[in-house]
Design a protein around this motif. Structure first.
Motif, PDB file in Angstrom:
ATOM      1  N   MET A   1     -12.838 -11.333  11.737  1.00 32.37           N
ATOM      2  CA  MET A   1     -13.475 -10.037  11.540  1.00 32.37           C
ATOM      3  C   MET A   1     -13.144  -9.566  10.121  1.00 32.37           C
ATOM      4  O   MET A   1     -11.998  -9.643   9.701  1.00 32.37           O
ATOM      5  CB  MET A   1     -12.955  -9.043  12.583  1.00 32.37           C
ATOM      6  N   SER A   2     -14.139  -9.049   9.436  1.00 30.56           N
ATOM      7  CA  SER A   2     -13.900  -8.606   8.057  1.00 30.56           C
ATOM      8  C   SER A   2     -13.041  -7.345   8.034  1.00 30.56           C
ATOM      9  O   SER A   2     -13.030  -6.554   8.983  1.00 30.56           O
ATOM     10  CB  SER A   2     -15.222  -8.374   7.331  1.00 30.56           C
ATOM     11  N   ILE A   3     -12.377  -7.168   6.931  1.00 26.22           N
ATOM     12  CA  ILE A   3     -11.476  -6.024   6.782  1.00 26.22           C
ATOM     13  C   ILE A   3     -12.241  -4.702   6.858  1.00 26.22           C
ATOM     14  O   ILE A   3     -11.717  -3.695   7.356  1.00 26.22           O
ATOM     15  CB  ILE A   3     -10.644  -6.143   5.498  1.00 26.22           C
ATOM     16  N   LEU A   4     -13.492  -4.692   6.404  1.00 28.69           N
ATOM     17  CA  LEU A   4     -14.284  -3.458   6.481  1.00 28.69           C
ATOM     18  C   LEU A   4     -14.579  -3.076   7.927  1.00 28.69           C
ATOM     19  O   LEU A   4     -14.567  -1.891   8.276  1.00 28.69           O
ATOM     20  CB  LEU A   4     -15.569  -3.603   5.668  1.00 28.69           C
ATOM     21  N   TRP A   5     -14.819  -4.078   8.787  1.00 30.89           N
ATOM     22  CA  TRP A   5     -15.016  -3.787  10.216  1.00 30.89           C
ATOM     23  C   TRP A   5     -13.732  -3.251  10.834  1.00 30.89           C
ATOM     24  O   TRP A   5     -13.758  -2.321  11.644  1.00 30.89           O
ATOM     25  CB  TRP A   5     -15.486  -5.037  10.959  1.00 30.89           C
ATOM     26  N   LEU A   6     -12.607  -3.830  10.460  1.00 28.03           N
ATOM     27  CA  LEU A   6     -11.319  -3.347  10.972  1.00 28.03           C
ATOM     28  C   LEU A   6     -11.086  -1.894  10.557  1.00 28.03           C
ATOM     29  O   LEU A   6     -10.660  -1.066  11.368  1.00 28.03           O
ATOM     30  CB  LEU A   6     -10.170  -4.221  10.472  1.00 28.03           C
ATOM     31  N   LYS A   7     -11.348  -1.591   9.297  1.00 26.50           N
ATOM     32  CA  LYS A   7     -11.190  -0.214   8.816  1.00 26.50           C
ATOM     33  C   LYS A   7     -12.123   0.733   9.552  1.00 26.50           C
ATOM     34  O   LYS A   7     -11.725   1.832   9.949  1.00 26.50           O
ATOM     35  CB  LYS A   7     -11.456  -0.130   7.312  1.00 26.50           C
ATOM     36  N   ALA A   8     -13.376   0.309   9.718  1.00 30.33           N
ATOM     37  CA  ALA A   8     -14.357   1.159  10.402  1.00 30.33           C
ATOM     38  C   ALA A   8     -13.918   1.460  11.831  1.00 30.33           C
ATOM     39  O   ALA A   8     -13.993   2.615  12.290  1.00 30.33           O
ATOM     40  CB  ALA A   8     -15.737   0.495  10.385  1.00 30.33           C
TER      41      ALA A   8
END
Length: 142
Positions: free
Chosen positions: A1-8
């Motif tokens: 999972m991309s870091i942007l998805w994790l942040k979101a």
């Protein structure tokens, strides 16, 4: 999972959690003012449903936060002083969350010990902590 998805996901669950723990003490304000047992019983139901609705968001916020730290790595974690302060403030928010649980249990036993004014102040208390957390996460002043 991309870091942007994790942040979101981390931010989404944090917002959902905060919405719930801002509303629960507001219910306590109304509950403390209630005189009818039927109304008190309805507040107990509402408070219980809200508690069990938002508590998973608290854990999901933690889960995605830890995942983010793991993705960034321990070197980043050690070098991020702002994150250490944020985590300290988060411990206070989690303490507040479980203090609300204690209060709800007192209400459910009809053992409220506080005035509606106490709950109004309690309702506003975490706002400043949340502001500090957001500033630390976005601005990273330290």
């Amino acid at each position: 999972m991309s870091i942007l998805w994790l942040k979101a996901l981390h931010i989404f669950f944090m917002i959902a959690w905060m919405a719930g723990i801002f509303y629960l003490p507001r219910l306590f304000v109304y509950h403390a003012n209630a005189t009818s047992q039927d109304v008190k019983d309805q507040f107990i139901i509402m408070e219980r449903r809200l508690w069990f609705f938002v508590t998973p968001f608290a854990f999901l916020t933690l889960f995605f936060g830890i995942w983010l730290i793991a993705v960034y790595g321990m070197d980043w974690f050690r070098a991020s002083a702002w994150l250490h302060v944020k985590i300290t403030l988060l411990l206070a928010v989690y303490g507040y969350h479980f203090y609300l649980f204690k209060l709800w249990k007192q209400f459910s036993r009809d053992e409220n010990r506080h005035s509606s004014r106490f709950y109004r102040i309690l309702n506003e208390a975490p706002v400043l902590i949340l502001l500090a957390i957001v500033i630390l996460a976005v601005v990273k002043p330290i």
